[in-house]
Every structure is written in C-alpha cells, then in structure tokens.
Write an enzyme that holds these catalytic residues in place. Structure first.
Site, PDB file in Angstrom:
ATOM      1  N   GLU A 280       0.840  -1.185   0.000  1.00  0.00           N
ATOM      2  CA  GLU A 280       0.000   0.000   0.000  1.00  0.00           C
ATOM      3  C   GLU A 280       0.887   1.252   0.000  1.00  0.00           C
ATOM      4  OE1 GLU A 280      -1.330   0.393   3.953  1.00  0.00           O
ATOM      5  OE2 GLU A 280      -2.283   2.319   3.615  1.00  0.00           O
TER       6      GLU A 280
ATOM      7  N   ASP B 267       0.059  -0.956   6.139  1.00  0.00           N
ATOM      8  CA  ASP B 267       0.382  -0.328   7.418  1.00  0.00           C
ATOM      9  C   ASP B 267      -0.363  -1.006   8.558  1.00  0.00           C
ATOM     10  OD1 ASP B 267       2.038   1.489   6.290  1.00  0.00           O
ATOM     11  OD2 ASP B 267       0.521   3.086   6.134  1.00  0.00           O
TER      12      ASP B 267
ATOM     13  N   ASP C 157      -2.121   0.189  10.771  1.00  0.00           N
ATOM     14  CA  ASP C 157      -3.130   1.078  11.362  1.00  0.00           C
ATOM     15  C   ASP C 157      -4.501   0.784  10.754  1.00  0.00           C
ATOM     16  OD1 ASP C 157      -2.966   2.036   8.829  1.00  0.00           O
ATOM     17  OD2 ASP C 157      -2.253   4.038   9.364  1.00  0.00           O
TER      18      ASP C 157
ATOM     19  N   ASP D 266      -6.309   2.380   8.545  1.00  0.00           N
ATOM     20  CA  ASP D 266      -6.367   2.489   7.084  1.00  0.00           C
ATOM     21  C   ASP D 266      -5.768   1.261   6.412  1.00  0.00           C
ATOM     22  OD1 ASP D 266      -7.621   4.871   7.143  1.00  0.00           O
ATOM     23  OD2 ASP D 266      -5.834   6.089   6.676  1.00  0.00           O
TER      24      ASP D 266
END
Ligand code: 28G
Length: 668
Positions: free
Chosen positions: A457, A531, A533, A535
């Site tokens: 990503e 990631d 997180d 998102d």
C-alpha cells in the site's frame, strides 16, 4: 409413527448366555419398509482392513477424517428421524476427548443374528458394511463415503460404548479398537427408546483427535436445514456451549439464512419439492441486489461442491424459463427488442441465492474429492421438474418475475458490453504484446514456486520495498489510490478498475469464470503488506474481499499471505530489537531493564522504515513472519464479506460486537 415392535424380548437367549439357534427376530415391516431381519446383514470383512487403511473408509486421518467419524454416526440418527422414528439427536463433546451421539429412535436391533450366533448390535458394531445400507432394498438413499457403517467408527476408536434402549430394556456393549470387551449386557427397565454411541477416536490412527466445535456446528446446522423438523442439539461440556438447530422450513430457511445479510428482490423464498422417476428434487431460491451467487447443491445430504448433472439441469431450467418468458413478451427487452440477444446461465447467476437438494437411490459421485454427481439421468429429471415449476411461478407471480428479470437483463447488458470492450482490448494487447503493469518491479526468477509478490500500500512504502527486497525472488507492486469495494461491484467494473487491473496482470491468472487460470499464477506467494493502522487494515480487507470473490483458488492453494510488520522498535544503546505485538514490546522493555532504559519507536506506517529495516523486519524470509490467509468454506467466506463490506448495518453491528473481543483493530 412409533415403534411397532412389541412382544417377546428377542434377547432371551443372550440373557441366559445361551444363544438359541432359532432366536426370534425383530419384525417391523411398518409403513412399507422392507422387512428387516438380522439375516439381511451381510458379513463382509473384518475390521483389520479398516485400521490398516483408514483413508479408504473415511477419506483420511486428518481433521476431516476425524470428523467423518461423527458424520457417520449422526447419519444413522438422522435416518431414524427421517424415517419418522425419532425426533432429536444430541451430540456432546466430553471432557475426556470422547464424543457421544444420542437419538430417540427405535434403537439398534439386538436380536440374534443367525449366521454368527451373535446379537445384531454386536454384528453391526464389528462387521464391515453390516448396517444394511449396502443392501439396496433395505436402504433407499446413501452417498459417497458416508454410509460406510458404524463399525468403521468402532474400529478407529480407542474405545466405543453403545447403549440401546428398546422394548423397555437397556442393552450395552463396550469395545476397544473394534473388539468387544465383553458380550452385550441386558438390564431390565428402561423408560426411553433409542441409541447412544460414545467413542474416543484412536490417537494411534488420527493425527489429531480433538473435535472442532465450529466444524461440528456448521455441518449439523446444514443437516438441520436439509432435514426439516429434525432437532439437533450440540453441547460442549467444558465450555458450556450449547446450540439447538431446528429449521421447520428446511432449505427455504437455509436460503433465508444465506440472505440474512443481503437485500432480497422479493419477499418470500421460492420453494418447491417434487419426486420424479425415483428422484426427489427440492429447490429453494431467492435473489438479492448483489453481484455474487450463493448456490449450494446437495445429493443425499452431501454437499456436491463440484456440482454435477443435477446442477446442470437446474441451471439449464432457470435460463430456459427466463428466455421463454422473454419470447412471450419481447417488449420486456426494451432497447434490445428485435435484436438477437439471449440470456445465458451466467446472467441468471448474479444475485442468486439457492439451495438444490436431491435424493437419488444410487448416486455416482465423481472426481477426486467425490464432490460431483455423475448420474446422467438426473440432469433431465431436475431440468424438467424445475422448468415446470418455475415457468408457472413466473406466469403467476409478477412480483417475483419482474424484479428478477430486470436484474437478469442488467447482467446481460453488462456482459454484452464487457464482451465488446474485451474484444477491443484483445486486439490492442495483441499488438502491444504481453503487458505487465509499469508499476510492477518484477523479480528475476521465472519459476512461480520460487517467486514472491509483495502487494504494498502506498508509494513511499512501495519505494522502500523495491529497494529493500531480494530482487532475485521478490517482486513488488505498489498500489496507490482507493481500492474498489468489489462486494458492491460487478465483474465488468472490476475488470475496468485500474488498480485491480494492475494486480490481476501482475498475479497473471486473470479473473472470471472462463478466463481465470490458476496455473498461470506468476508467484506462489502473494504477500499483502499494509500499514499496521486502521487504514492499512481497511485496505487489507478490501484486498482480501477481492481475492475471496475473484481468485478463491489462490487462497485454497495457500498462495495468499499477510505480512507482519513490527509495531515497535525497542532500542538500548546500540542494540535494536523489533516487537510485533504489545506483549512482545512489554517483554523486551523488561528484558532491557525497564522503560527508562530504552528508547521506543512506534511504527505507524511501513513508510517510516528505511529499506534495510523493512527487509530485516518484514521481508527477509529468514527473519520475517508471514500469516497465511485461511481458506474458509464458501458459506462462511460469503457471510464474512457480505457482512463486512455490504451495506446492511444491523448484521455488521452484530458481527462486530460478536468478534470485538477477539479481534483488535477490526477494519471496518
Ligand atoms: C446414537 C448414535 C447413532 C440407529 C437404528 C434403528 C434400527 C437400525 C439403527 O437398524 C438395520 C438396516 C436398514 C432396516 C431398524 C431398529 C429397524 C427396526 C432399526 C444410531 C434395518 C439397523 N428397529 N437406530 N439401525 N437396518 N441409531 N444412532 O445408530 O433397514 S442405527
């Protein structure tokens, strides 16, 4: 219906330990059932063969084989229920690793078996193929590996204990690895009827002997759908878990269950059942506004995952009926009126939720996993039964016919448009040659078995991954921009989406029913790297949804992985260590002498790591951890993705509160 057998106890001989040569046999030819007597039991072979080659009888000695033991026993109980002799089946997982199955049927016969001079119960428990299922006259429907008999379960159990309540008496016998520990015993007095079989799978045979509650629950629920009226209770003593499965609506309830997370196009599930030429055909169907199909086919309660003649018959009927409906009123076609267009089987599949369940006297299961029905006569039978019913339904029920036809025509138009577009691009790509995406940094290796693709990503992380990788075997594809939620999109749009186009081209398999080809996979490891997180988690779910919906075989083959980037860097002086979970971080900090001794860096994104760090922590095969994406069965995968990515709010809320305990960072 109730047990008709009454009168003298058939077990007088065994009671005094002296088997009489002309002991009485049960006579229960009720309701047109072929007369059963212990004579029917065919003595075929001993149980030695079963222990020597268990795979021949239960398919294998892994988790599936282990659970096969349960299905074998449960099938017997369900037969009693479906014959009208029992109502309820209890399955209990005990603390000692054993499992018991209990029904309230007639009880396994205990009368004397002439050829052996032993009670029928003992013969059924110790002689292969003695349950009667292979005697075609006395058993109507059997299937696949199922129906090998309870003696197989006995042979593969460390111990097995059977209790029969019959004619007011209690009969019991225990076995060890198939051999009786002693003769059957009789105790007078029983205020119930039925059979209980409790067994502990043999650890000398099975790789694992631990039953899985979820596997049991899933199949038992399915059996409850397929056998309307049966009550199935599943219990686990240790965890106090208890489920009751009872669906009076049968497969119509099954379709309601499948549709729970969707928006249906009409209110009531369509259901019909009809017998023709000895084959019983049952169909339940509905349509929703989604683009995927959920269709399950069963033969004698066995899920035919690879379809077969029954499925071909059903699909041909459904397609034909809608084409005929159009022929009668061509104005329904709208702007295509007068053109030579036809609805295809693919057009009627979008949004279809259906269950086809048939009962065939002598099914022929084909294919490697025996998941495909071969009987040629079944095709025409299912086709004609379905055609007749569906044609009438459409005639009489515009509230069903209209929205479904609209949906099918939309699919048809999309298909025709996509076909035209594809012909154009084919011509183009023929000129341009093979076209790998420009963003792909491919590896040098050309053997897919030795190649990996990192799907990354964001551009900065993509850059680090390209620099940090081992370029001999590791390719990197950075993804930028919003990834399409394929749950709310049809194939044609997926094909047209640029990001997914790059992904599809890089993987090499293409997508779609006719075009997907698993042998073209360019990498045997596809690693999603996002990631750590919210998102990143969201992007991961979108990618997983894509793979589950459009490349499920990639997951089944075990090619799909999720990278595990570290959450923290813990540093003391020159020593640097990485922590991949909160717990690991705490441990490292303690190891280094407490939090005032260390400097702690929390990684929020892959981009915060330089190429060397990314290599060391996440990409280096020698030090990284990858999580393999688990293959789920079709039903479970569909539920998860339609709940997570679809647009119904209430099921999503329920799902989240149910799983919130187990899952951190749930990505919704
Ligand atoms: C609890 C664990 C699993 C069962 C019965 C009842 C009968 C039976 C079972 O007969 C031979 C072959 C096919 C009929 C049948 C009892 C007729 C009269 C039975 C079970 C005869 C075996 N009385 N209940 N087998 N069949 N439950 N539960 O195993 O033609 S097995």
């Amino acid at each position: 219906m109730s047990d008709q057998e009454r009168g003298a106890s058939p077990m007088q001989a065994a009671r005094n330990g002296d088997p009489a040569p002309n002991g009485r046999h049960g006579q229960n030819g009720t309701n047109g059932n072929p007369e059963y007597s212990a004579k029917n039991i065919q003595v075929l072979e001993g149980l030695e063969a079963v222990r020597k080659r268990p795979g021949m009888y239960i398919g294998g000695t892994g988790v599936d084989g282990l659970h096969h033991l349960v299905w074998e026993v449960v099938d017997n109980s369900i037969d009693e229920v479906m014959g009208g002799y029992a109502t309820t089946v209890h399955i209990s997982l005990h603390d000692d690793g054993s499992i018991s199955v209990l029904d309230d049927g007639r009880g396994i016969p205990v009368d004397l078996h002439e050829a052996t001079g032993k009670p029928a119960l003992e013969v059924i428990m110790t002689v292969l193929h003695s349950g009667g299922k292979f005697d075609k006259k006395s058993y109507k429907f059997s299937g696949g590996l199922h129906g090998v008999g309870i003696s197989v379960v006995n042979a593969l159990s460390e111990w097995c204990e059977v209790t029969v309540w019959r004619d007011g008496d209690t009969y019991q016998q225990s076995f060890a690895r198939g051999e009786p520990r002693g003769p059957m015993t009789v105790t007078s007095g029983a205020d119930r009827r039925g059979t209980k079989v409790q067994f502990k799978p043999d650890s000398q045979i099975f790789q694992t002997t631990e039953f899985n509650f979820d596997i049991l629950a899933r199949r038992l629920r399915e059996l409850a759908f397929l056998n309307p009226g049966v009550k199935i209770v599943l219990r686990q003593k240790a965890t106090q878990k208890c489920h009751l499965f009872e669906y009076k609506g049968g497969i119509a309830s099954f379709v309601e269950f499948l549709n729970e997370t969707k928006t249906p196009l009409f209110r009531d599930v369509v259901f019909f059942q009809k017998e023709r030429d000895g084959v019983e055909v049952s169909v339940a169907l509905s349509y929703n506004d989604g683009y995927s199909e959920q269709f399950f086919a069963f033969v004698n309660n066995i899920n035919t995952v690879d379809g077969g003649t029954h499925v071909v018959g059903f699909r041909s009927a459904l397609t034909k009926v809608f084409n005929d409906y159009l022929k009668k009123d061509p104005s329904l076609l709208g702007k295509e009126k007068g053109k030579d267009v036809k609805i295809t089987t693919d057009d009627v599949r979008e949004g279809l939720v259906g269950v086809l369940s048939i009962k065939v006297p002598e099914p022929q299961f084909e294919g490697q996993t025996k998941g495909k029905l071969g009987n040629p006569e079944v095709r025409g039978i299912v086709d004609s039964v379905c055609t007749e019913f569906l044609a009438e339904l459409l005639e009489q029920n515009p509230m069903v016919a209209k929205p479904v036809l609209d949906k099918i025509l939309t699919s048809m138009r999309a298909r025709i448009a996509a076909q035209k577009a594809r012909e154009l691009t084919r011509r183009k790509t023929a000129l341009e040659g093979s076209s790998l995406p420009g963003k792909l940094a491919d590896c040098q290796e050309t053997d897919p078995a030795k190649s990996e693709l990192f799907i990354v990503e964001g551009n900065s992380a993509g850059g680090s991954a390209k620099q940090g990788r081992d370029r001999r075997t590791q390719a990197v594809l950075p993804l930028r921009g919003k990834i399409l939620n394929v749950e709310k999109t049809r194939l044609e749009k997926v094909v047209g989406n640029e990001i997914l186009q790059d992904l599809i081209a890089a993987v090499g398999t293409n997508i779609g029913k006719d075009d997907f080809d698993i042998t073209k996979t360019r990498y045997h490891r596809l690693v999603i790297m996002t990631d750590a997180d919210v998102d990143g988690a969201h992007i991961r779910t979108l990618l997983l949804t894509f793979f589950y919906r459009y490349m499920p075989e990639v997951i089944e083959k075990g090619y799909l992985y999720i990278a595990q980037p570290p959450l923290y860097k813990v540093k003391k002086g020159k020593i640097e260590r990485y922590a991949y979970s909160e717990a690991e971080k705490e441990k490292l900090v303690a190891e280094f002498g407490g939090s005032d001794q260390v400097s702690l860096q929390r990684y929020k994104g892959l981009g915060e790591m330089n190429p060397e760090q990314l290599w060391e922590t996440t990409m280096n095969p020698a030090t990284r951890t990858l999580k393999k994406v688990q293959a789920l069965d079709a039903l479970e995968a569909d539920r998860i993705f339609s709940v997570l990515m679809g647009d119904k709010v209430e099921p999503r809320r329920q799902f989240i509160s149910q799983y919130a305990k187990h899952v951190k960072n749930l990505d919704i």
